[in-house]
Design an enzyme around this catalytic site. Structure first.
Site: not given
Length: 643
Positions: A289, A378, A406
């Protein structure tokens, strides 16, 4: 100011132009694309590290596939900057995330190359699998469907549900590209991360794997039988050398890799080969990244979305203020949580992969055994919190409002039905700004206030946030049967001196902020701070509305509302949530049930998708900025004069 692209990138308006280039030119294309992203984000801001990490993957896929006929789904969406630049949006890329400009995420309405809209994570495999099945139903057996999943999105349960299903659909042309960089916004956590690291770093497995595939080439005269034999040999080696069976192949997904996700030549070869291999499969790519920009490689969390910066020195530009500024609400939450936890040993914190964004990282650093990052999960975060609550722990579960959507079933089924006093702190309530509609916290008031055993509150300032948190963890509340939702917006509060002494708040008790005449303005949360500004505009016109801060939308302060409706026959409600089912709806319900007949005007988020932009721009668009509130007061005042 338009950023000038490199000479090869300047020729690429669509992937068709990319595919006209010689393969030997792709290294330069990747260099120019990476530099173009760096140049643009340094000047205009935006997400950064994720898209730098997938430059080679993006170029290779568009080079090999016949996009947009072949379809690509990015997961998570902030990996897609390179994709946008290569698909006809290079000259508009400087408008990315600005009001009226390009979306920061793939968006179906924006381009035919954006096969599926994304913003929340872990959706790509389900979507691409559905596309593949749809193509087969139409008799299209050649169309390719690729899910590029990374930045921690594979830790989401939905990804595993989709892989489990994909393994049973043998004919689907589905390729899952796992962008494995060990990061989401913060470092990845959990057993899957450790498992992928084991695969990546096993020198023995990778050496023997290469030898096996060399053997496959020597046995090519034996045709398909040889492929099956060698595949079985490799599967056995995976299980033996890694001391465990391959997770993905146990789900009936052909596993390939790990490979270097920055070797463009090798990636083109691999994707070309994988096109000819039928059925669902996964390619494990190891990437960095922030690849190609040293500061971003060194501190990947800091450079996830750094804002504007000096690309030469790496200095991130921050505003310098002469006077102390109010803190961000999430900073108040994070510091207050630690302050409370020092006094109350039963307090624990939970966040689904957003420790720095939510400021749960403050507690994770101070009390690492009492704060939990559960990954992008979640649903698990909520039920995990419920489980701890059954054991007498006081749980602060911090989830962005949009991501709480969610885990709705878990809030009802695992928390409220069981009467567990979990404390939900919903960050980014209201408009999230440049992240746009996938991240707006527009619906939490409506979907939380309809649940039994749920208190819903929103602070108007930092003091109220601290006191709501203090009240929620108090013995009086924790010994009860209700859960509490505390919602607050993205961005700064209004109090530079915010560390005020804690005070218990009476549940369901609002307050009168300002006396007034003719019109009463009822607000919930931080948006109430617009009312004094609106009143300044109205004073010049001889209008002096009253202002009430409800604090709680459930339970409502009925005594306060009786006072309002007995005194005023014109009422305005203001909220930074959806109008349908929101605070204004609750007030109208109260008014109807008690026979009041006031004229009422509700201000808030309308029943449509509101796009991205600065919060104040979106508030203005929806009519509940200071000017919009003042206009609503004038309209009601005119009604009075006419009548």
């Amino acid at each position: 100011m338009l950023i000038t692209p490199g000479p090869l990138l300047a020729q690429i308006d669509t992937p068709d132009e990319l595919r006209k280039l010689d393969k030997s030119q792709l290294v330069q294309v990747c260099q120019e694309l990476r530099q173009f992203i760096i140049d643009n984000v340094s000047v205009y801001g935006g997400h950064f590290g994720a898209s730098l990490g997938v430059v080679e993957l993006t170029v290779a896929l568009h080079y090999v596939l016949n996009t947009p006929e072949d379809q690509m789904v990015f997961d998570v969406g902030h990996q897609a900057y390179g994709h946008k630049i290569l698909t006809g949006r290079r000259n508009r890329f400087h408008t990315n995330r600005f009001y009226g400009g390009l979306s920061g995420f793939p968006k179906r309405k924006e381009s035919p190359y954006d096969a599926f809209g994304v913003g929340h994570s872990s959706t790509s495999i389900s979507a691409a699998l559905g596309m593949s099945v749809g193509a087969l139903r139409k008799g299209n057996t050649k169309q390719q469907h690729v899910a590029i999943i990374g930045d921690g999105a594979m830790t989401g349960g939905m990804a595993f549900e989709a892989m489990n299903h994909a393994g049973s659909l043998k004919d689907s042309n589905l390729l899952i590209v796992l962008n494995d960089n060990c990061m989401s916004i913060d470092p990845n956590v959990g057993a899957l991360k450790d498992y992928l690291t084991d695969i990546t770093t096993s020198h023995t497995y990778n050496r023997v794997k290469d030898e096996v595939w060399n053997l496959l080439g020597k046995m090519s005269n034996f045709g398909r039988t040889a492929q099956e034999i060698v595949s079985k040999i490799e599967n056995g080696l995976k299980a033996t050398l890694l001391h465990q069976s391959n997770l993905f192949e146990s789900l009936n997904l052909r596993y390939f890799g790990p490979v270097d996700g920055h070797d463009i030549d090798h990636l083109v070869e691999i994707f070309s080969d994988l096109k000819d291999i039928p059925g669902p499969k996964i390619l494990h790519c190891v990437t960095v990244k922030g690849k190609g920009y040293a500061p971003a490689e060194k501190d990947q969390t800091k450079w996830h979305a750094p804002g504007k910066f000096d690309k030469i020195t790496g200095e991130i530009f921050k505003k310098v203020y002469e006077k102390p500024q109010p803190p961000k609400y999430q900073e108040v939450f994070g510091n207050t949580l630690v302050e409370l936890a020092e006094q109350n040993s039963s307090i624990v914190g939970v966040t689904p992969a957003m420790p720095s964004g939510s400021s749960m990282n403050i507690m994770m650093k101070a009390m690492p055994d009492r704060a939990f990052d559960v990954g992008i999960a979640e649903q698990h975060a909520v039920t995990f919190s419920a489980g701890m609550a059954t054991q007498g722990l006081t749980v602060f579960c911090n989830i962005y409002s949009t991501f709480m959507q969610r885990a709705y079933d878990q809030v009802i089924h695992d928390v409220c039905i069981q009467e567990l006093p979990v404390i939900f702190c919903l960050d980014r309530a209201g408009f999230a700004g440049a992240d746009g509609p996938t991240h707006h916290g527009a619906y939490d008031i409506a979907f939380m206030r309809c649940i039994p055993n749920m208190v819903v509150a929103s602070p108007m300032d930092e003091r109220e946030l601290r006191n709501l948190m203090f009240t929620a963890q108090s013995e009086g509340f924790q010994s009860g049967t209700q859960s509490m939702t505390i919602r607050y917006p993205r961005g700064e509060g209004i109090m530079p001196e915010w560390r005020t002494p804690f005070e218990l708040m009476e549940i369901g008790k609002g307050r009168k902020v300002q006396e007034g005449e003719d019109v009463a303005i009822l607000t919930i949360g931080h948006i109430g701070n617009y009312v004094p500004k609106a009143c300044q505009l109205l004073e010049k016109e001889g209008l002096h509305p009253a202002h009430y801060d409800l604090r709680f939308v459930k339970p409502l302060d009925e005594a306060l509302l009786h006072e309002v409706f007995q005194k005023f026959d014109k009422v305005i409600t203001v909220e930074d949530g959806c109008l349908m089912g929101g605070m204004g709806s609750a007030v109208v319900e109260f008014m109807t049930e008690h026979g009041y007949t006031a004229k009422i005007k509700r201000l808030g988020i309308p029943d449509r998708i509101v796009e991205h932009g600065e919060q104040i721009d979106l508030h203005h668009e929806c009519g509940f900025d200071p000017e919009g509130i003042a206009r609503a007061v004038r309209e009601l005042a005119v009604v009075t004069l006419v009548s």
